[in-house]
Enzyme design. Structure first.
Site, PDB file in Angstrom:
ATOM      1  N   LEU A  62       0.860  -1.174   0.000  1.00 29.72           N
ATOM      2  CA  LEU A  62       0.000   0.000   0.000  1.00 29.72           C
ATOM      3  C   LEU A  62       0.899   1.226   0.000  1.00 29.72           C
ATOM      4  O   LEU A  62       1.946   1.233   0.667  1.00 29.72           O
ATOM      5  CB  LEU A  62      -0.902   0.033   1.238  1.00 29.72           C
ATOM      6  CG  LEU A  62      -1.969  -1.058   1.386  1.00 29.72           C
ATOM      7  CD1 LEU A  62      -2.688  -0.904   2.724  1.00 29.72           C
ATOM      8  CD2 LEU A  62      -2.957  -1.025   0.239  1.00 29.72           C
ATOM      9  N   ASP A  63       0.514   2.263  -0.722  1.00 32.53           N
ATOM     10  CA  ASP A  63       1.286   3.508  -0.711  1.00 32.53           C
ATOM     11  C   ASP A  63       1.392   4.050   0.707  1.00 32.53           C
ATOM     12  O   ASP A  63       0.492   3.850   1.532  1.00 32.53           O
ATOM     13  CB  ASP A  63       0.620   4.561  -1.600  1.00 32.53           C
ATOM     14  CG  ASP A  63       0.662   4.193  -3.083  1.00 32.53           C
ATOM     15  OD1 ASP A  63       1.430   3.290  -3.445  1.00 32.53           O
ATOM     16  OD2 ASP A  63      -0.101   4.807  -3.854  1.00 32.53           O
ATOM     17  N   ARG A  64       2.447   4.766   0.971  1.00 35.09           N
ATOM     18  CA  ARG A  64       2.695   5.285   2.316  1.00 35.09           C
ATOM     19  C   ARG A  64       1.525   6.098   2.873  1.00 35.09           C
ATOM     20  O   ARG A  64       1.157   5.925   4.045  1.00 35.09           O
ATOM     21  CB  ARG A  64       3.982   6.108   2.330  1.00 35.09           C
ATOM     22  CG  ARG A  64       4.379   6.562   3.725  1.00 35.09           C
ATOM     23  CD  ARG A  64       5.801   7.039   3.802  1.00 35.09           C
ATOM     24  NE  ARG A  64       6.209   7.168   5.203  1.00 35.09           N
ATOM     25  CZ  ARG A  64       7.460   7.317   5.612  1.00 35.09           C
ATOM     26  NH1 ARG A  64       8.448   7.351   4.737  1.00 35.09           N
ATOM     27  NH2 ARG A  64       7.737   7.421   6.899  1.00 35.09           N
ATOM     28  N   VAL A  66      -1.594   5.800   2.405  1.00 36.53           N
ATOM     29  CA  VAL A  66      -2.844   5.036   2.387  1.00 36.53           C
ATOM     30  C   VAL A  66      -2.954   4.174   3.644  1.00 36.53           C
ATOM     31  O   VAL A  66      -1.961   3.616   4.119  1.00 36.53           O
ATOM     32  CB  VAL A  66      -2.898   4.149   1.126  1.00 36.53           C
ATOM     33  CG1 VAL A  66      -4.163   3.293   1.110  1.00 36.53           C
ATOM     34  CG2 VAL A  66      -2.821   5.005  -0.131  1.00 36.53           C
TER      35      VAL A  66
END
Length: 228
Positions: A62-64, A66
């Protein structure tokens, strides 16, 4: 902040899933901040009194900025099988996103071709295939409106970098706080209003259905949308 029992959404001998906090990185990067996979290794080693470090495999990312469900494998068998399940699109992923602009359609499917610029860590969308691009597809539906903000449920059919962020922005609905992809200002907390709400898949060893659900962050804004 170290991983605690409260962060764990699911655990058995083969898998562990957590509710990731916005701002946590999943794997080590150039920032040097302690990544989530190392925190989970420390948590497992302490919980089960294991000498050294516990095995842990990163299944997806997951993107930071998110939040939401993040899954790790505790055995090499589970890692191999879950990697295959993600690759073969056998895992159903559901996200919630908050935007300020109402989508033109209450539900639809979006298809773009994405090209990533690693030097800037941004993704550019194209309406048709171009050299070096990857096909990205998602479906979405509008769940409701609250105080001038719109809640969208997103089911990505592919797993491209920054896919949901750039595809929603391209249809005129940048995610709240995501100034990298068109929202006018960023969050002071370094987060965006994108949450990995649910993961559904067949257990890689037990062959039983698994449904993992993450509540929305309690930050004075997000939790108001739990009513939907």
């Amino acid at each position: 902040m170290p991983v605690t029992d409260r962060d764990v959404l699911f655990e058995d001998n083969h898998l562990i899933a957590l509710s990731k906090r916005a701002g946590d990185i999943v794997q080590v990067d150039e920032t040097g901040d302690k990544p989530l996979d190392e925190q989970v290794k420390s948590y497992l080693a302490h919980k089960y009194n294991k000498p050294g470090t516990a095995f842990l495999g990163v299944v997806h990312r997951l993107d930071r900025p998110v939040s939401g469900v993040i899954l790790f494998a505790k055995t090499s068998k589970a890692l191999e099988r879950m990697n295959a399940a993600f690759k073969n699109r056998e895992v159903k992923k559901t996200y919630w996103a908050v935007v300020r602009n109402k989508p033109a359609k209450s539900s639809s499917t979006l298809v773009h071709w994405l090209v990533k610029d690693p030097s800037k860590n941004v993704v550019k969308p194209y309406p048709a295939e171009v050299p070096g691009s990857q096909r990205a597809e998602l479906s979405y539906r509008l769940l409701g409106e609250l105080g001038g903000y719109y809640l969208i449920e997103v089911d990505p059919l592919t797993g491209r970098s920054h896919q949901i962020r750039v595809q929603l922005s391209t249809m005129g609905c940048p995610i709240v706080g995501d100034n990298k992809y068109g929202y006018p200002r960023g969050s002071r907390k370094g987060s965006i209003c994108l949450h990995a709400r649910r993961l559904q898949f067949l257990h890689p060893v037990k062959k039983e259905p698994v449904n993992i659900f993450a509540k929305l962050p309690v930050d004075g804004f997000w939790e108001r949308f739990e009513q939907f």
